[in-house]
Design a protein around this motif. Structure first.
Motif, PDB file in Angstrom:
ATOM      1  N   ASN A   1      44.577  13.363  54.999  1.00 35.21           N
ATOM      2  CA  ASN A   1      43.391  13.922  54.346  1.00 35.21           C
ATOM      3  C   ASN A   1      42.115  13.150  54.646  1.00 35.21           C
ATOM      4  OD1 ASN A   1      45.080  15.795  53.220  1.00 35.21           O
ATOM      5  ND2 ASN A   1      45.109  14.873  51.175  1.00 35.21           N
ATOM      6  N   GLY A   2      42.263  11.949  55.205  1.00 40.21           N
ATOM      7  CA  GLY A   2      41.093  11.155  55.546  1.00 40.21           C
ATOM      8  C   GLY A   2      40.541  10.315  54.421  1.00 40.21           C
TER       9      GLY A   2
ATOM     10  N   PRO B   1      48.060  17.142  47.540  1.00 38.17           N
ATOM     11  CA  PRO B   1      48.762  17.745  48.680  1.00 38.17           C
ATOM     12  C   PRO B   1      48.326  17.166  50.025  1.00 38.17           C
ATOM     13  CG  PRO B   1      48.013  19.436  47.153  1.00 38.17           C
ATOM     14  CD  PRO B   1      47.380  18.151  46.707  1.00 38.17           C
ATOM     15  N   VAL B   2      49.221  17.227  50.981  1.00 35.54           N
ATOM     16  CA  VAL B   2      48.921  16.805  52.348  1.00 35.54           C
ATOM     17  C   VAL B   2      48.173  17.946  53.026  1.00 35.54           C
ATOM     18  CG1 VAL B   2      49.882  16.016  54.539  1.00 35.54           C
ATOM     19  CG2 VAL B   2      51.043  15.440  52.382  1.00 35.54           C
TER      20      VAL B   2
ATOM     21  N   PHE C   1      52.616  20.143  50.693  1.00 33.09           N
ATOM     22  CA  PHE C   1      51.591  20.237  51.729  1.00 33.09           C
ATOM     23  C   PHE C   1      50.591  21.308  51.297  1.00 33.09           C
ATOM     24  CE2 PHE C   1      55.085  18.306  53.881  1.00 33.09           C
ATOM     25  CZ  PHE C   1      54.549  17.531  54.907  1.00 33.09           C
ATOM     26  N   GLY C   2      49.319  20.995  51.448  1.00 31.69           N
ATOM     27  CA  GLY C   2      48.305  22.006  51.176  1.00 31.69           C
ATOM     28  C   GLY C   2      48.128  22.931  52.360  1.00 31.69           C
ATOM     29  N   CYS C   3      48.003  22.345  53.542  1.00 33.73           N
ATOM     30  CA  CYS C   3      47.777  23.126  54.764  1.00 33.73           C
ATOM     31  C   CYS C   3      48.637  22.591  55.904  1.00 33.73           C
ATOM     32  CB  CYS C   3      46.311  23.051  55.200  1.00 33.73           C
ATOM     33  SG  CYS C   3      45.122  23.618  53.983  1.00 33.73           S
ATOM     34  N   ILE C   4      49.448  23.456  56.472  1.00 35.19           N
ATOM     35  CA  ILE C   4      50.157  23.150  57.706  1.00 35.19           C
ATOM     36  C   ILE C   4      49.544  24.011  58.799  1.00 35.19           C
ATOM     37  CG2 ILE C   4      52.366  23.206  58.924  1.00 35.19           C
ATOM     38  CD1 ILE C   4      53.734  23.092  56.173  1.00 35.19           C
ATOM     39  N   GLU C   5      49.115  23.391  59.876  1.00 35.38           N
ATOM     40  CA  GLU C   5      48.547  24.127  61.002  1.00 35.38           C
ATOM     41  C   GLU C   5      49.218  23.656  62.290  1.00 35.38           C
ATOM     42  OE1 GLU C   5      44.243  25.288  63.067  1.00 35.38           O
ATOM     43  OE2 GLU C   5      44.320  23.899  61.390  1.00 35.38           O
TER      44      GLU C   5
END
Length: 284
Positions: free
Chosen positions: A70-71, A119-120, A158-162
């Motif tokens: 997430n930085g 979340p990740v 996980f929030g967003c998997i791309e």
């Protein structure tokens, strides 16, 4: 009558197959250390490559993983941490992880536990987002005690998997609330090479729109997953995924849990774009 009997036999066979393949091995909740809420400084071992992945064995290291993707964690090993580098790295779980004391789990709806999970990956706008594009292999381990109570979108482990892969992990004894794109494993699963594979959830998942037992919205592939929790939403609510986007797939997956919603509600997917492939799936 013969047709009903054949369907019944097929359902029993499916249960046996899914339970033997997907259900997590029993783990001793009492012997799994509870996360103290702090962020670890380093992973247990590894350098993030396919042959030497980062190994995560406790809640502090799982939080470190989320922060690096997430930085929000700016340094690692005494050096600047570049978010994209960690977002595309390889990770494996080396132990079961408990994020909260489960003694009062049944009361979390009105008496929240100590530790809230971030979340990740997240999405605020097209200029403010982070997503996971690496490989996360749970190696059959369980993450329990996830607590999320948020008004934000894209909530889950996980929030967003791309274009990332998340596999072989179970989420149990967890309570996850978000607004839209809410799922136990991932809020949003996106990208031509993204996949959620061989994952299990018995979590309680609430949201408004796009709510699923495994993923809130699937824009790629969900394979050999099982949901056995409670999923509730307003619209686009499903036992596996709330909504299946264009050319997405849900394969060899099952929902044994409870699903409730006001519109576009289904045992596997709440709704889909019309091109989603749902093959060899079962809802009981």
């Amino acid at each position: 009558m013969k047709k009903l009997k054949a369907l019944f036999i097929c359902a029993i066979c499916a249960i046996l197959i899914f339970s033997s393949v997907i259900f997590p091995e029993a783990y001793d909740k009492k012997s799994t250390p509870v996360w103290d809420g702090n962020t670890a400084e380093r992973f247990e071992s590894g350098n993030g490559t396919e042959t030497d992945p980062y190994i995560i064995v406790n809640g502090g290291q799982l939080k470190l993983f989320s922060g690096l993707v997430n930085g929000t964690v700016k340094t690692y090993g005494g050096k600047n941490a570049y978010r994209n580098e960690f977002a595309s790295a390889y990770y494996k779980l080396g132990a079961d992880i408990c994020l909260n004391d489960l003694l009062d789990y049944s009361k979390w709806s009105y008496n929240p536990p100590k530790n809230a999970w971030t979340p990740v990956g997240y999405y605020t706008s097209s200029d403010a987002y982070a997503s996971f594009s690496g490989s996360f292999d749970g190696q059959g381990h369980t993450i329990s005690g996830i607590y999320i109570y948020s008004q934000k979108n894209r909530q889950g482990l996980f929030g967003c998997i791309e274009n990332g892969i998340v596999m072989n992990v179970s989420v149990t004894d967890s309570y996850i609330i978000g607004t839209s794109y809410v799922g136990a494993i991932a809020g949003y699963n996106y990208g031509s090479s993204a996949m959620i594979k061989n994952c299990y959830s018995s979590a309680t998942v609430y949201g408004k729109n796009y709510v699923g037992g495994i993923a809130g919205c699937n824009y790629s592939m969900i394979y050999a997953c099982l949901s056995n929790g409670y999923v509730s939403g307003d619209s686009y609510t499903g036992g596996i995924c709330g909504y299946g986007e264009w050319f997405s797939s849900v394969l060899e997956s099952a929902n044994f849990g409870s699903v409730s919603g006001n519109s576009y509600t289904g045992g596997i997917c709440g709704a889909d774009s019309g091109s989603t492939r749902i093959i060899d799936c079962i809802n009981i």
